[in-house]
Motif scaffolding. Structure first.
Motif, mmCIF file in Angstrom:
data_model
loop_
_atom_site.group_PDB
_atom_site.id
_atom_site.type_symbol
_atom_site.label_atom_id
_atom_site.label_comp_id
_atom_site.label_asym_id
_atom_site.label_seq_id
_atom_site.Cartn_x
_atom_site.Cartn_y
_atom_site.Cartn_z
ATOM 1 N N ALA A 228 0.833 -1.209 0.000
ATOM 2 C CA ALA A 228 0.000 0.000 0.000
ATOM 3 C C ALA A 228 0.866 1.258 0.000
ATOM 4 O O ALA A 228 0.563 2.232 -0.706
ATOM 5 N N LEU B 223 2.338 1.757 -3.515
ATOM 6 C CA LEU B 223 1.342 2.287 -4.445
ATOM 7 C C LEU B 223 1.036 3.762 -4.160
ATOM 8 O O LEU B 223 0.897 4.564 -5.088
ATOM 9 N N THR C 104 -7.536 -3.832 -10.564
ATOM 10 C CA THR C 104 -7.912 -2.842 -9.538
ATOM 11 C C THR C 104 -9.220 -3.229 -8.860
ATOM 12 O O THR C 104 -9.393 -3.013 -7.659
ATOM 13 N N VAL D 78 -2.614 -6.698 -5.808
ATOM 14 C CA VAL D 78 -1.619 -5.620 -5.908
ATOM 15 C C VAL D 78 -0.458 -6.063 -6.784
ATOM 16 O O VAL D 78 0.021 -5.307 -7.648
ATOM 17 N N ILE E 279 -6.234 2.440 -5.019
ATOM 18 C CA ILE E 279 -5.185 2.796 -4.061
ATOM 19 C C ILE E 279 -5.790 3.456 -2.824
ATOM 20 O O ILE E 279 -5.428 3.127 -1.683
#
Length: 385
Positions: free
Chosen positions: A7, A10, A304, A333, A375
């Protein structure tokens, strides 16, 4: 790399590379509006511009601004809407479909899909420009009423501009559902009207779009919301199993609807079990209703949607079940990241062929909406755990 590290990676890519690049290169400062594509050398192309790209990019920069991105998002968020209105808005109040790079409308045809994204942009602009919130609320109401007068379906949902125009699609309703969920939370908007329409679309999906026997969501329908005849009516897209699962979860959490959670769980299960290529570990484009592969190409956007659905399920579960969804989110991811590996950081690939090779083509601006939303959803859901 664990999901928290993924995370952070990204988020850094988005804030430091993608948003600056698409702010600088993706907005046509001379002519106004957002470009359709940027090539792999970082040069904007002169491809024709689909109207849907304009409000999608408006959403991206408005939401980035709302979340504290320090770049100049205001100019492009407002400029993008002004261009969208100037180029695509028709005397009817609806938006046409396609313009050339010089801003001349070349296809004024109606598509419910494009109107849905106009509504999404209004909802997000109202939040970041309080001085325009009354205007956005009025425009949102006006467009919704026009849709209800122009193309309301006699059973539920909407037709296109001509009742004989078939097949009808679940996909435009999915984006209209998303716009409803955004609009029903915005101060000054007609929350009751938007909540009622959201409820209607959710019920339409559960009653008609989702097959009662298999639990899969179909794409195309006849005028009575029965599956469209022939192979077209058998199409099942893994990306849309995930995307509808994510939307139904959001709606179910607000309404306390256990049926919607069960339907969403099955959609996710279908997408994960049948829609992920075992060799490439990416979500593919198309199945048929027996879950056989119809198109093994993998596009960026289903990755996504896989991520959004997995991380939302993780946030709503506990223990081993949460662990399983977190593992799925981590895989999503990793799948998405393959598409983000480009010569210039901040661009992306759109299509991976069955042999694992990516199609050499410019990066489409339309993907940014999917990426940015995923995201931010990842960040939000991790913060809830």
């Amino acid at each position: 790399m664990d999901i928290h590290s993924q995370a952070r990676e990204l988020a850094g890519w988005l804030a430091d590379a993608a948003l600056p690049l698409w702010r600088q290169k993706g907005f046509d400062a001379a002519g106004g509006g957002f470009v359709e594509t940027i090539d792999m050398e970082g040069v904007p192309t002169r491809a024709n511009r689909r109207s849907r790209v304009q409000p999608r990019q408006v959403y991206c920069f408005a939401e980035a601004g709302r979340r504290g991105w320090p770049g100049d998002w205001r100019t492009v968020a407002e400029g993008g809407l002004a261009y969208f209105d100037r180029v695509y808005r028709l005397p009817s109040g609806f938006y046409g479909a396609l313009a050339d790079a010089d801003g001349a409308l070349i296809d004024p045809s109606f598509d419910l899909y494009n109107q849905a994204f106009a509504l999404l942009a209004f909802a997000y602009l109202a939040q970041v420009f309080p001085e325009r919130s009354r205007e956005m609320a009025g425009r949102s109401d006006d467009l919704r009423r026009k849709l209800e007068a122009h193309c309301k379906h006699p059973i539920a949902g909407f037709e296109e501009d001509d009742p004989s125009r078939l097949p009808l699609g679940s996909n435009p309703h999915m984006h209209l559902f998303e716009a409803c969920l955004a609009s029903e939370t915005v101060e000054g908007f007609d929350r009751v009207a938007w909540a009622n329409l959201a409820d209607e679309i959710a019920q339409l999906a559960m009653d008609h779009f989702i097959d009662a026997e298999t639990g899969a969501l179909r794409e195309f329908f006849d005028h009575d919301w029965a599956p469209f005849p022939g192979e077209k009516g058998r199409i099942v897209e893994p990306g849309h199993q995930f995307e509808w699962a994510w939307l139904l979860l959001r709606w179910a959490e607000r309404r306390g609807c256990a049926e919607a959670i069960a339907k969403a769980r099955r959609l996710f299960e279908i997408g994960e079990e049948h829609g992920i290529c075992p060799k490439r570990d990416v979500a593919i484009m198309t199945l048929l209703d027996d879950f056989s592969v119809a198109d093994p190409v993998a596009r960026l956007w289903p990755q996504t949607e896989w991520l959004k659905a997995a991380i939302r399920f993780a946030a709503l579960t506990e223990g081993k079940e949460r662990g399983r969804y977190l593992a799925s989110a981590s895989r999503a991811v990793a799948a998405l990241d393959r598409f983000l590996q480009t010569p210039i950081r901040g661009l992306w690939r759109d299509k991976q062929q069955a042999d694992g090779a990516f199609v050499e083509e410019p990066a489409p601006a339309s993907s940014f909406y999917h990426i940015l939303c995923a995201i931010y959803e990842l960040e939000d859901c991790l913060a809830r755990m």
